[in-house]
Design an enzyme around this catalytic site. Structure first.
Site, PDB file in Angstrom:
ATOM      1  N   THR A  13     -47.527 -16.775 -10.535  1.00 32.22           N
ATOM      2  CA  THR A  13     -46.226 -17.472 -10.511  1.00 32.22           C
ATOM      3  C   THR A  13     -46.256 -18.647  -9.535  1.00 32.22           C
ATOM      4  O   THR A  13     -45.580 -19.651  -9.763  1.00 32.22           O
ATOM      5  CB  THR A  13     -45.059 -16.524 -10.150  1.00 32.22           C
ATOM      6  OG1 THR A  13     -45.255 -16.006  -8.839  1.00 32.22           O
ATOM      7  CG2 THR A  13     -44.941 -15.386 -11.147  1.00 32.22           C
ATOM      8  N   ASN A  14     -47.042 -18.546  -8.483  1.00 31.53           N
ATOM      9  CA  ASN A  14     -47.156 -19.686  -7.565  1.00 31.53           C
ATOM     10  C   ASN A  14     -47.939 -20.827  -8.216  1.00 31.53           C
ATOM     11  O   ASN A  14     -47.627 -21.994  -7.997  1.00 31.53           O
ATOM     12  CB  ASN A  14     -47.797 -19.262  -6.241  1.00 31.53           C
ATOM     13  CG  ASN A  14     -46.790 -18.600  -5.325  1.00 31.53           C
ATOM     14  OD1 ASN A  14     -45.942 -19.267  -4.747  1.00 31.53           O
ATOM     15  ND2 ASN A  14     -46.857 -17.282  -5.218  1.00 31.53           N
ATOM     16  N   ASN A 108     -53.103 -21.539   2.089  1.00 28.36           N
ATOM     17  CA  ASN A 108     -52.749 -20.241   1.524  1.00 28.36           C
ATOM     18  C   ASN A 108     -51.248 -20.031   1.650  1.00 28.36           C
ATOM     19  O   ASN A 108     -50.633 -20.535   2.585  1.00 28.36           O
ATOM     20  CB  ASN A 108     -53.491 -19.133   2.303  1.00 28.36           C
ATOM     21  CG  ASN A 108     -53.169 -17.740   1.796  1.00 28.36           C
ATOM     22  OD1 ASN A 108     -53.197 -17.481   0.592  1.00 28.36           O
ATOM     23  ND2 ASN A 108     -52.852 -16.826   2.707  1.00 28.36           N
ATOM     24  N   HIS A 110     -48.465 -17.039   2.121  1.00 29.52           N
ATOM     25  CA  HIS A 110     -48.346 -15.627   2.505  1.00 29.52           C
ATOM     26  C   HIS A 110     -46.856 -15.244   2.511  1.00 29.52           C
ATOM     27  O   HIS A 110     -46.032 -15.983   3.060  1.00 29.52           O
ATOM     28  CB  HIS A 110     -48.964 -15.400   3.893  1.00 29.52           C
ATOM     29  CG  HIS A 110     -48.915 -13.960   4.299  1.00 29.52           C
ATOM     30  ND1 HIS A 110     -49.780 -13.019   3.800  1.00 29.52           N
ATOM     31  CD2 HIS A 110     -48.065 -13.305   5.121  1.00 29.52           C
ATOM     32  CE1 HIS A 110     -49.478 -11.833   4.302  1.00 29.52           C
ATOM     33  NE2 HIS A 110     -48.447 -11.978   5.106  1.00 29.52           N
TER      34      HIS A 110
HETATM   35  C1  GRF Z   1     -47.522 -14.054  -3.642  1.00 28.47           C
HETATM   36  O1  GRF Z   1     -46.574 -13.224  -3.071  1.00 28.47           O
HETATM   37  C2  GRF Z   1     -48.286 -14.809  -2.562  1.00 28.47           C
HETATM   38  O2  GRF Z   1     -47.496 -15.120  -1.461  1.00 28.47           O
HETATM   39  C3  GRF Z   1     -49.348 -13.829  -2.183  1.00 28.47           C
HETATM   40  O3  GRF Z   1     -49.713 -13.205  -3.398  1.00 28.47           O
HETATM   41  C4  GRF Z   1     -48.638 -13.270  -4.328  1.00 28.47           C
HETATM   42  C5  GRF Z   1     -49.143 -13.924  -5.569  1.00 28.47           C
HETATM   43  O4  GRF Z   1     -48.220 -13.943  -6.622  1.00 28.47           O
HETATM   44  N1  GRF Z   1     -50.429 -14.459  -1.468  1.00 28.47           N
HETATM   45  P1  GRF Z   1     -48.470 -14.833  -7.897  1.00 28.47           P
HETATM   46  O5  GRF Z   1     -49.816 -14.432  -8.498  1.00 28.47           O
HETATM   47  O6  GRF Z   1     -48.441 -16.276  -7.491  1.00 28.47           O
HETATM   48  O7  GRF Z   1     -47.356 -14.495  -8.853  1.00 28.47           O
END
Ligand code: GRF
Length: 208
Positions: A13-14, A108, A110
């Site tokens: 999703t990111n 990154n 977090h």
């Molecule tokens: C997110 O919560 C990010 O902060 C962490 O891992 C998760 C990844 O989610 N590092 P997605 O794959 O981007 O949905």
């Protein structure tokens, strides 16, 4: 235009937030040119494919030694010509060689306010479980540079998110993503690509 490589392991999703921000013209001077996944099942690979971005998998478990894996990852990044590496839910710890080769060029995201609930063992829902177990009233997300210490590099951006009475780790995770992560990561990437982040004495200075 800087070339951005996005490293993923899961839902992505990111990554999607970055793709959408780029489409809206919100990533100044940057373009996502490749996506590298740590496993073939990562839905993030599908998101990359749907967006027409070159995607591939460099799977840790397909290499006998960490050294071979790291060399393959470095070769893939080199092939992309990556100027910036974004870890967007990437669950494999990067090796020293990679961190050195891309010093202050790996970021990154977090899902907590570092230095709370971060470091070894704090990933995915575990971060939110720990925040709820401690009873903090505010959590959030942090974008930071990657160095040799897990979640230990210079902080670029942070966004606070309120915790509510009946939160479960899943509800909290979703709120942190919606209110913080999906906004913060594209913003940090854009700041980086437009040359607005400098690192001094282990801290970042952002020029707006
Ligand atoms: C997110 O919560 C990010 O902060 C962490 O891992 C998760 C990844 O989610 N590092 P997605 O794959 O981007 O949905």
């Amino acid at each position: 235009m800087l070339k951005i490589a996005v490293l993923v392991s899961g839902g992505g999703t990111n990554l999607q937030a970055l793709i959408d921000a780029e489409r809206r013209g919100e990533i100044q001077n940057g373009k996502i040119t490749c996506v590298i996944a740590s496993n073939r099942e990562a839905f993030a690979l599908k998101r990359a494919e749907n967006a027409g971005i070159a995607a591939r998998c460099v799977c840790r478990r397909e290499f006998e030694s960490f050294e071979d894996y790291e060399n393959a990852l470095l070769a893939a990044l080199d092939e992309c010509g990556a100027d910036l590496i974004v870890l967007a839910g990437f669950l494999t710890v990067l090796g020293e060689k990679t961190v050195k080769a891309y010093e202050n060029r790996i970021i990154n995201i977090h899902p907590s306010l570092i230095p709370s609930f971060c470091g070894k063992g704090y990933y995915g829902l575990k971060v939110h479980e720990a925040a709820l177990a401690k009873g903090v009233k505010v959590t959030g997300a942090t974008v930071h540079f990657v160095n040799e210490i897990p979640d230990g590099g210079a902080i670029i951006l942070q966004q606070a998110v309120e915790i509510q009475q009946n939160d479960t780790p899943e509800i909290l995770q979703k709120r942190v993503m919606e209110q913080a992560e999906w906004k913060l990561l594209p913003k940090a990437v854009s700041l980086f690509c437009s040359g607005k982040i400098t690192v001094k004495d282990g801290k970042t200075v952002i020029s707006e």
